[in-house]
Design a protein around this motif. Sequence first.
Motif, short mmCIF file in Angstrom:
data_model
loop_
_atom_site.label_atom_id
_atom_site.label_comp_id
_atom_site.label_asym_id
_atom_site.label_seq_id
_atom_site.Cartn_x
_atom_site.Cartn_y
_atom_site.Cartn_z
N MET A 36 0.81 -1.21 0.00
CA MET A 36 0.00 0.00 0.00
C MET A 36 0.85 1.27 0.00
O MET A 36 0.34 2.36 -0.18
N TYR A 37 2.13 1.13 0.23
CA TYR A 37 3.01 2.30 0.34
C TYR A 37 3.74 2.54 -0.97
O TYR A 37 4.45 1.67 -1.47
N ILE A 38 3.57 3.72 -1.55
CA ILE A 38 4.29 4.07 -2.77
C ILE A 38 5.63 4.70 -2.39
O ILE A 38 5.67 5.74 -1.73
N PRO A 39 6.75 4.06 -2.74
CA PRO A 39 8.05 4.58 -2.32
C PRO A 39 8.37 5.92 -2.98
O PRO A 39 7.88 6.24 -4.06
N THR A 40 9.24 6.68 -2.32
CA THR A 40 9.67 7.98 -2.80
C THR A 40 11.15 7.94 -3.15
O THR A 40 11.84 6.96 -2.85
N PHE A 41 11.64 9.00 -3.76
CA PHE A 41 13.06 9.05 -4.09
C PHE A 41 13.93 9.06 -2.84
O PHE A 41 15.06 8.58 -2.85
N ARG A 42 13.38 9.58 -1.73
CA ARG A 42 14.11 9.50 -0.46
C ARG A 42 14.38 8.05 -0.08
O ARG A 42 15.45 7.72 0.46
N ASP A 43 13.42 7.19 -0.38
CA ASP A 43 13.59 5.76 -0.11
C ASP A 43 14.73 5.17 -0.95
O ASP A 43 15.45 4.28 -0.50
N VAL A 44 14.87 5.65 -2.19
CA VAL A 44 15.96 5.18 -3.06
C VAL A 44 17.31 5.60 -2.47
O VAL A 44 18.25 4.80 -2.39
N LEU A 45 17.41 6.85 -2.04
CA LEU A 45 18.65 7.34 -1.44
C LEU A 45 19.00 6.57 -0.17
O LEU A 45 20.16 6.18 0.04
N ASP A 46 17.99 6.33 0.67
CA ASP A 46 18.22 5.56 1.90
C ASP A 46 18.63 4.12 1.57
O ASP A 46 19.52 3.56 2.22
N ALA A 47 17.99 3.56 0.54
CA ALA A 47 18.32 2.19 0.13
C ALA A 47 19.77 2.10 -0.32
O ALA A 47 20.49 1.15 0.04
N HIS A 48 20.22 3.10 -1.09
CA HIS A 48 21.58 3.06 -1.62
C HIS A 48 22.60 3.06 -0.48
O HIS A 48 23.60 2.33 -0.53
N GLU A 49 22.36 3.85 0.54
CA GLU A 49 23.27 3.87 1.70
C GLU A 49 23.23 2.54 2.44
O GLU A 49 24.26 2.02 2.87
N ARG A 50 22.03 1.97 2.58
CA ARG A 50 21.85 0.73 3.33
C ARG A 50 22.54 -0.46 2.66
O ARG A 50 23.13 -1.30 3.31
N ILE A 51 22.44 -0.52 1.32
CA ILE A 51 22.91 -1.72 0.61
C ILE A 51 24.33 -1.60 0.05
O ILE A 51 24.89 -2.58 -0.42
N ARG A 52 24.91 -0.44 0.15
CA ARG A 52 26.23 -0.21 -0.46
C ARG A 52 27.27 -1.27 -0.11
O ARG A 52 28.03 -1.71 -0.98
N PRO A 53 27.32 -1.75 1.15
CA PRO A 53 28.33 -2.78 1.47
C PRO A 53 28.06 -4.14 0.82
O PRO A 53 28.94 -5.00 0.82
N TYR A 54 26.86 -4.33 0.29
CA TYR A 54 26.46 -5.67 -0.17
C TYR A 54 26.26 -5.78 -1.67
O TYR A 54 25.90 -6.83 -2.18
N ILE A 55 26.50 -4.68 -2.41
CA ILE A 55 26.31 -4.70 -3.86
C ILE A 55 27.54 -4.15 -4.58
O ILE A 55 28.40 -3.52 -3.96
N HIS A 56 27.60 -4.40 -5.88
CA HIS A 56 28.61 -3.77 -6.74
C HIS A 56 28.01 -2.54 -7.41
O HIS A 56 26.82 -2.53 -7.73
N ARG A 57 28.84 -1.53 -7.62
CA ARG A 57 28.49 -0.45 -8.55
C ARG A 57 28.90 -0.98 -9.93
O ARG A 57 30.07 -0.93 -10.29
N THR A 58 27.94 -1.50 -10.65
CA THR A 58 28.25 -2.26 -11.87
C THR A 58 28.71 -1.35 -13.00
O THR A 58 28.32 -0.18 -13.09
N PRO A 59 29.54 -1.89 -13.91
CA PRO A 59 30.10 -1.07 -14.99
C PRO A 59 29.09 -0.80 -16.09
O PRO A 59 28.09 -1.51 -16.24
N VAL A 60 29.38 0.24 -16.88
CA VAL A 60 28.63 0.53 -18.11
C VAL A 60 29.58 0.28 -19.28
O VAL A 60 30.67 0.85 -19.34
#
Length: 322
Positions: free
Chosen positions: A6-30
């Motif tokens: 029921m909750y529509i996420p906001t861009f603030r949620d994206v920013l918070d997610a990026h900080e939260r998951i940074r240790p567990y993901i790769h910044r993948t190449p282009v």
Amino acid sequence: MKDQTMYIPTFRDVLDAHERIRPYIHRTPVLTSTYLNGLTGAELFFKCESFQKAGAFKARGASNAVFGLTEEQAAKGVATHSSGNHGLSLSYAAGRRGIPCTVVMPRTAPQAKKDAVKGYGGRVVECEPSTSSREAVFAEVVAETGAEFVHPYNDPRVIAGQGTCSRELNEQVEGLDAVIAPIGGGGMISGTCLTLSNVAPNIKIYAAEPKQADDAARSFKAGHIIADDAPETVADGLKVPLKELTWHFVRNHVTDILTAEEDEIVDAMKTIWKRMKIVMEPSSAVPLATILRNPNVFKGKRVGVIITGGNVDLDKLPWMKG
């Protein structure tokens, strides 16, 4: 527990997610290909989530959901239903947090993906290859375990996590005119819409879908969700239907949904393997297939192409005979 759908996420949620998951993901190449630019008449920039942790973009959303749980929620573990990449990504994230994970998977799912779930410490429970069977078996699993349900895509925590991919892409490539990604349930496209509508609203967002599983394209034209129960396509990651939360983003932000035939998908996959040396699964080839099929839409444009995953069964490649 609040209903996550029921909750529509906001861009603030994206920013918070990026900080939260940074240790567990790769910044993948282009990566780019002069050959494919010449073939399509566009400048293509491939965001290679095939090089992501767990081999797919879904590690982003899964990690955000798992590491956002309270200790009380986490104690009972997590559970989901998935044809593969979300399930193995959730198993990956759960393993990093040290909590149990159960994944309901169609018996027809690629063995490589089932093995990956188990390899990360998850438990696989098989079901028949239909949405109805998947949901029925999953209900039994939740009743048995009390685990936190992390939906593969109709979950704001997952969508916010997926939105970190296009945030990186927008930082890595200047002046994009368009971004295209595959669409099944719509988690990646929703995250892309959420991010780009905030940081680069001028970029057009396209979704790519197999013609044999084109419920999202038909939904887009009809103006309401049309769901197929058990479509057949080589792009096994794109067989699931849109849900309410992803439909919200698709109908409000997507420019168009383009489709490709099965042979076009396989040819595009083979071309990227040969020309770019990127191991990718059929679902990831659908965007290039649709670009090749609709050259006038993309000609002369700078286009971000999201390669969503590389978890392919190397013993059963789609161009192998028998």
